[in-house]
Write a protein that holds these residues in place. Structure first.
Motif, PDB file in Angstrom:
ATOM      1  N   GLN A 193       0.809  -1.223   0.000  1.00  0.00           N
ATOM      2  CA  GLN A 193       0.000   0.000   0.000  1.00  0.00           C
ATOM      3  C   GLN A 193       0.840   1.270   0.000  1.00  0.00           C
ATOM      4  O   GLN A 193       0.287   2.373   0.056  1.00  0.00           O
ATOM      5  CB  GLN A 193      -0.915   0.019   1.227  1.00  0.00           C
ATOM      6  CG  GLN A 193      -1.998  -1.050   1.222  1.00  0.00           C
ATOM      7  CD  GLN A 193      -1.505  -2.401   1.678  1.00  0.00           C
ATOM      8  OE1 GLN A 193      -0.600  -2.498   2.484  1.00  0.00           O
ATOM      9  NE2 GLN A 193      -2.097  -3.468   1.152  1.00  0.00           N
ATOM     10  N   VAL A 194       2.150   1.153  -0.071  1.00  0.00           N
ATOM     11  CA  VAL A 194       3.005   2.335   0.017  1.00  0.00           C
ATOM     12  C   VAL A 194       2.644   3.333  -1.085  1.00  0.00           C
ATOM     13  O   VAL A 194       2.273   2.949  -2.202  1.00  0.00           O
ATOM     14  CB  VAL A 194       4.500   1.919  -0.063  1.00  0.00           C
ATOM     15  CG1 VAL A 194       4.880   1.468  -1.464  1.00  0.00           C
ATOM     16  CG2 VAL A 194       5.407   3.036   0.405  1.00  0.00           C
ATOM     17  N   ALA A 195       2.725   4.625  -0.773  1.00  0.00           N
ATOM     18  CA  ALA A 195       2.186   5.646  -1.679  1.00  0.00           C
ATOM     19  C   ALA A 195       3.205   6.235  -2.643  1.00  0.00           C
ATOM     20  O   ALA A 195       2.839   7.001  -3.526  1.00  0.00           O
ATOM     21  CB  ALA A 195       1.558   6.776  -0.859  1.00  0.00           C
ATOM     22  N   CYS A 196       4.491   5.902  -2.493  1.00  0.00           N
ATOM     23  CA  CYS A 196       5.498   6.482  -3.387  1.00  0.00           C
ATOM     24  C   CYS A 196       5.503   5.748  -4.727  1.00  0.00           C
ATOM     25  O   CYS A 196       4.837   4.723  -4.901  1.00  0.00           O
ATOM     26  CB  CYS A 196       6.884   6.418  -2.744  1.00  0.00           C
ATOM     27  SG  CYS A 196       7.477   4.731  -2.485  1.00  0.00           S
ATOM     28  N   THR A 197       6.269   6.268  -5.679  1.00  0.00           N
ATOM     29  CA  THR A 197       6.413   5.635  -6.985  1.00  0.00           C
ATOM     30  C   THR A 197       7.816   5.059  -7.124  1.00  0.00           C
ATOM     31  O   THR A 197       8.725   5.369  -6.353  1.00  0.00           O
ATOM     32  CB  THR A 197       6.141   6.641  -8.120  1.00  0.00           C
ATOM     33  OG1 THR A 197       6.988   7.781  -7.935  1.00  0.00           O
ATOM     34  CG2 THR A 197       4.689   7.094  -8.112  1.00  0.00           C
TER      35      THR A 197
END
Length: 452
Positions: A193-197
């Motif tokens: 679920q991490v939000a970075c790219t």
């Protein structure tokens, strides 16, 4: 877009700091004293959303006249003040507030919002006096989006790398003396679920002078779950798995062994309190609640386990998101979602008023996302002009009314040609020290150059 006939005006003071497209200035043919006989549109805010909206309007309607108004003497919003200084290739208003943590201790010395911290090293005038204390060894960043990774990278980058960017000189000097050697990037959910790219993660993995510091237990069951996730998310997670669990090759092992700084994700954690140093008002640590995940994929939900753990640190940066603020009592605003209620950019219950950017969508996505939603807003404006929903046949004075009002209040606008003077001055200062630019840091300095 400006070369197609729109105008940009900076003014020193404004009560409207969110982006809106306001057709109260839309007019048709009329008195010869008017600049033109086409529709007129006023855009408040010169960030990416403002310029992209203007670009599409001018492209779609050759007869439209667009004025862009900005509170500061310089344009481009987050492109200038929000994007990491080592990312000039994406140099990205809508959201000028911060989402608060809502926990005890968040007002202690040593706790900063990511917006203010990024504004400090990017030269935002209102953040010039921030002077963050970087004398501690460990920093904790709350949030795992791209902004969080930008902040971590700036904190840990070799100073010689930062010297080649347009990070401000005061920030450069402070970072050169920084004692921060360890950065933990905390999120309430798991690796999937991490939000970075992936681009930002890869930059952290390859950052010179650093090595990753992960917790293997955070990645239990992740490999098996990858078969059900979309390809971009799969590639991002695979890079995290490789970084956290695989034994690196000889060359990478050597690089890591020489590293003096560390960084790492901490998953399944959310802050419940910022801890104070006994007898002072300074940050000494952060208390984290331990979560477990219910559900799978990007829809997985963090649920408290009842456990807590304390992390010692002297610097806490809140990177859980920006938020928009209400513009004016007459403009609808959803306080819970921090957006102006709208349908494809059309502000509800306010015919002729439109919104774009993060004021429209909330603080989400990258600059390309902002571009597309700004084009959608512009299409709505054009559709309403063409269908007659907006009456553009009546003559209106447009920017003449604003100019008269500013003159009455003793405000002298900064024009785009004035901004070009500021731009050239900054680039000359930067060239002298081997940087792309050296930003002017106060409104007074900017106005002095603009008026010269």
């Amino acid at each position: 877009a400006l070369h197609r006939g729109s105008r940009w005006r900076g003014r020193r003071q404004s009560h409207i700091t969110n982006l809106s497209v306001d057709s109260a200035g839309v007019s048709g043919c009329g008195s010869a004293s008017f600049y033109s006989c086409g529709p007129r549109v006023c855009i408040v805010g010169s960030g990416p959303a403002g310029f992209y909206t203007a670009q599409h309007l001018i492209k779609a309607r050759q007869d439209v006249e667009v004025d862009i108004y900005e509170r500061l003497p310089v344009p481009f919003g987050l492109v200038r003040f929000g994007v990491a200084p080592d990312h000039p290739e994406v140099k990205s208003y809508g959201a000028e507030g911060n989402r608060r943590l809502g926990v005890p201790g968040e007002d202690l010395a040593g706790v900063y919002s990511a917006r203010d911290f990024v504004g400090w090293y990017n030269g935002l005038p209102s953040c010039r006096e921030l002077s963050p204390d970087l004398s501690c060894e460990t920093a904790v960043i709350l949030g795992q989006g791209n902004v969080a990774l930008d902040v971590a990278r700036v904190l840990l980058s070799p100073i010689n790398m930062l010297k080649k960017t347009d990070v401000t000189q005061p920030a450069l000097e402070a970072l050169a003396e920084s004692q921060v050697r360890r950065v933990l990037i905390v999120g309430r959910r798991g690796p999937i679920q991490v939000a970075c790219t992936i681009k930002e993660l890869r930059e952290m993995v390859n950052l010179p002078g650093t090595r990753p510091e992960m917790v293997a237990a955070d990645f239990e069951g992740v490999t098996e779950a990858l078969k059900d996730v979309p390809r971009p998310r799969k590639r991002l997670t695979e890079l995290m798995l490789k970084t956290a669990l695989e034994i690196p090759g000889e060359k990478e092992q050597q690089r890591r062994s020489m590293a003096s700084r560390t960084w790492g994700f901490r998953f399944f954690r959310n802050p419940v309190e910022v801890l104070a140093d006994p007898g002072s008002n300074r940050t000494a640590g952060v208390r984290l609640a331990v979560n477990r995940l219910e559900g799978s994929g990007e829809g997985g939900r963090a649920v408290l386990t009842g456990e807590v753990e304390d992390v010692s640190c002297g610097l806490v940066i809140n990177s859980i998101g920006y938020k928009s603020l209400p513009i004016d009592p007459s403009v609808p605003f959803d306080s819970r979602r921090a957006v102006v209620p709208n349908n494809m950019g059309r502000v509800q219950q306010a015919t002729g008023l439109y919104c774009s950017g993060w004021l429209k969508t909330g603080p989400t996505g990258v600059i390309a996302t902002t571009m597309n939603n700004s084009f959608d807003t512009a299409r709505s404006v054009v559709e309403d002009m063409d269908s007659g929903t907006l009456d553009v046949s009546a003559a209106k004075s447009g920017s003449q009314t604003i100019s008269a009002l500013l003159e009455e209040r003793g405000v002298k606008p900064v024009t785009f040609s004035d901004w070009e003077k500021i731009n050239h001055a900054e680039m000359r200062k930067g060239e002298a020290v081997g940087k792309p630019r050296e930003k002017l840091l106060t409104v007074e300095e900017m106005l002095q150059v603009a008026r010269a």
